[in-house]
Design an enzyme around this catalytic site. Structure first.
Site, PDB file in Angstrom:
ATOM      1  N   TYR A   1       7.067  -8.675   8.950  1.00  0.00           N
ATOM      2  CA  TYR A   1       6.815  -7.299   9.028  1.00  0.00           C
ATOM      3  C   TYR A   1       6.790  -6.443  10.261  1.00  0.00           C
ATOM      4  CZ  TYR A   1       3.396  -8.126   4.878  1.00  0.00           C
ATOM      5  OH  TYR A   1       2.897  -8.711   3.771  1.00  0.00           O
TER       6      TYR A   1
ATOM      7  N   ASP B   1      -6.474   1.389   8.533  1.00  0.00           N
ATOM      8  CA  ASP B   1      -5.204   1.868   8.522  1.00  0.00           C
ATOM      9  C   ASP B   1      -5.242   3.354   8.724  1.00  0.00           C
ATOM     10  OD1 ASP B   1      -5.669   2.983   5.944  1.00  0.00           O
ATOM     11  OD2 ASP B   1      -4.781   1.464   4.805  1.00  0.00           O
TER      12      ASP B   1
ATOM     13  N   ASP C   1       0.798  -1.305   0.144  1.00  0.00           N
ATOM     14  CA  ASP C   1       0.173   0.386  -0.042  1.00  0.00           C
ATOM     15  C   ASP C   1       0.872   1.282   0.006  1.00  0.00           C
ATOM     16  OD1 ASP C   1      -2.243  -1.459  -0.020  1.00  0.00           O
ATOM     17  OD2 ASP C   1      -2.669  -1.554   2.250  1.00  0.00           O
TER      18      ASP C   1
ATOM     19  N   ARG D   1      -3.628  -5.432   8.330  1.00  0.00           N
ATOM     20  CA  ARG D   1      -4.720  -4.469   8.787  1.00  0.00           C
ATOM     21  C   ARG D   1      -5.855  -5.348   9.640  1.00  0.00           C
ATOM     22  NH1 ARG D   1      -7.129  -1.892   3.778  1.00  0.00           N
ATOM     23  NH2 ARG D   1      -5.945  -3.621   2.606  1.00  0.00           N
TER      24      ARG D   1
END
Length: 290
Positions: free
Chosen positions: A65, A79, A37, A175
C-alpha cells in the site's frame, strides 16, 4: 472467459459497485479476493466465471500500500470518513526525517495488531462496525500480522502528514497501523488516503480502470490483453499430462495414483489445458475444470 481482470479502483465507489459493472460486461459470475473501502483506491483483482473458484488460492496474498497519514487528529473510524474525536500537538522534533524512519523500522516483523472497531470482523456473530454504530463496547482480540517492509516517502510539515509505503501480510489493517505509528510519534493520527499497489502478483501497473474497461468492452483484443486466464494464474504450478483414458476418469472425479509431491498442478491432455488438479498423499483429484 474464465480468469481474472485487475481493476484500478477509483475513490468514492464501493468494491460491490465495481463487481456489479464488471458482471454486466462479462455476463458471468464475478467475485473478489478482498474489498477496498470506498475512500481507498488501487488494485482490485476480480475473479470472472470459473476464476471465482481460485479464491481459495488467492485470499492469503501479501499486499503493498501507499499511505497518507494525518497526524495530530484522531477520528472514530480511523480514516478520513469519520468524525474527529481528539486533537493533539505534533511536536516538530517528531517530524524529523531520521527520527520517523527509525520509528517506522520498529514496525517491521511479526506482531499482534488490534483491528479497528469499524471493521467487518465478527465477534459473537456480529460485525464490529455494528457494535460501533450502536455505541456498544466489545472486546477486540489482537490478530497476528507481519510487516515485511515500510518506507518513508514524504513529510509534509505544514499539514502534519506522512506518506509511506508498506508491504504486509493478509489481515493487516492499515488504519490500525496509522494509529499505532502516530502513537509512537507521541500524538494521534488517522489514515487520510490509501492506495493499494499490489495484491500478490497483481500490480497496479497491470491494472485498468472501470472506465477503460467499459470503453473497450467490445474490443476483443483489449479484453484479451488485460485478461489473466486460469492457465496464467497457475503459471508457477507444475504440469501433469494425462492421456484420453486417464482424463476421462479424472473428469469423472476418479482419483488416480500420481508420483508427485502434494500440491496443485496444471492438467493437460493432448497439449490442451484442462484445468487444475491437486495431489494429496500420492492421489490426483480434479480441482478447477474449464
Amino acid at each position: 472467459m474464465d480468469g481474472i481482470i485487475v481493476i484500478n479502483k477509483h475513490k468514492g465507489c464501493t468494491s460491490h459497485d465495481i463487481v456489479y459493472k464488471v458482471k454486466k460486461v462479462f455476463n458471468k459470475k464475478v467475485g473478489h479476493t478482498g474489498t477496498l473501502d470506498p475512500m481507498a483506491t488501487g488494485v482490485l483483482p476480480l475473479l470472472i466465471g470459473k476464476g471465482t473458484l481460485c479464491s481459495k488460492y488467492l485470499v492469503n496474498h501479501d499486499k503493498t500500500y501507499r499511505v497518507n497519514l494525518q497526524l495530530g487528529k484522531k477520528t472514530d473510524t480511523a480514516d478520513s470518513e469519520g468524525n474527529i474525536i481528539e486533537e493533539r500537538e505534533v511536536r516538530q522534533e517528531k517530524l524529523e526525517k531520521d527520527y520517523i524512519k527509525e520509528v517506522l523500522k520498529t514496525f517491521v516483523g511479526k506482531q499482534k495488531q488490534i483491528p479497528p472497531i469499524y471493521s467487518a470482523i465478527k465477534v459473537n456473530g456480529k460485525k464490529l462496525y455494528e457494535y460501533a454504530r450502536k455505541g456498544q463496547a466489545v472486546a477486540i482480540e489482537p490478530r497476528n500480522i507481519e510487516i515485511y517492509n515500510i518506507q518513508l516517502l514524504d513529510i509534509d510539515n505544514n499539514n502534519k502528514q506522512l506518506k509511506f509505503q508498506v508491504s504486509c501480510s493478509k489481515g493487516t489493517y492499515i488504519r490500525s497501523l496509522c494509529e499505532d505509528i502516530a502513537k509512537r510519534l507521541g500524538t494521534v493520527g488517522y489514515m487520510l488516503e490509501l492506495e493499494r499497489l499490489r495484491v500478490g502478483d497483481f500490480k497496479i501497473e497491470n491494472s485498468i480502470t472501470i472506465q477503460e474497461l467499459m470503453e473497450n468492452k467490445d474490443t476483443d483484443t483489449y479484453i484479451k490483453e488485460h485478461f489473466i486466464s486460469l492457465e496464467k494464474i497457475f503459471k508457477e504450478s507444475d504440469t501433469i499430462k494425462l492421456d484420453d483414458r486417464k482424463l476421462k476418469l479424472f473428469l469423472n472425479g476418479v482419483k488416480s495414483t500420481q508420483k508427485s509431491k502434494d500440491g496443485i498442478y496444471k492438467i493437460y491432455c493432448n497439449n490442451k489445458f484442462i484445468g487444475t488438479g491437486t495431489v494429496e498423499k500420492g492421489l490426483l483429484k480434479r480441482d478447477i475444470i474449464l
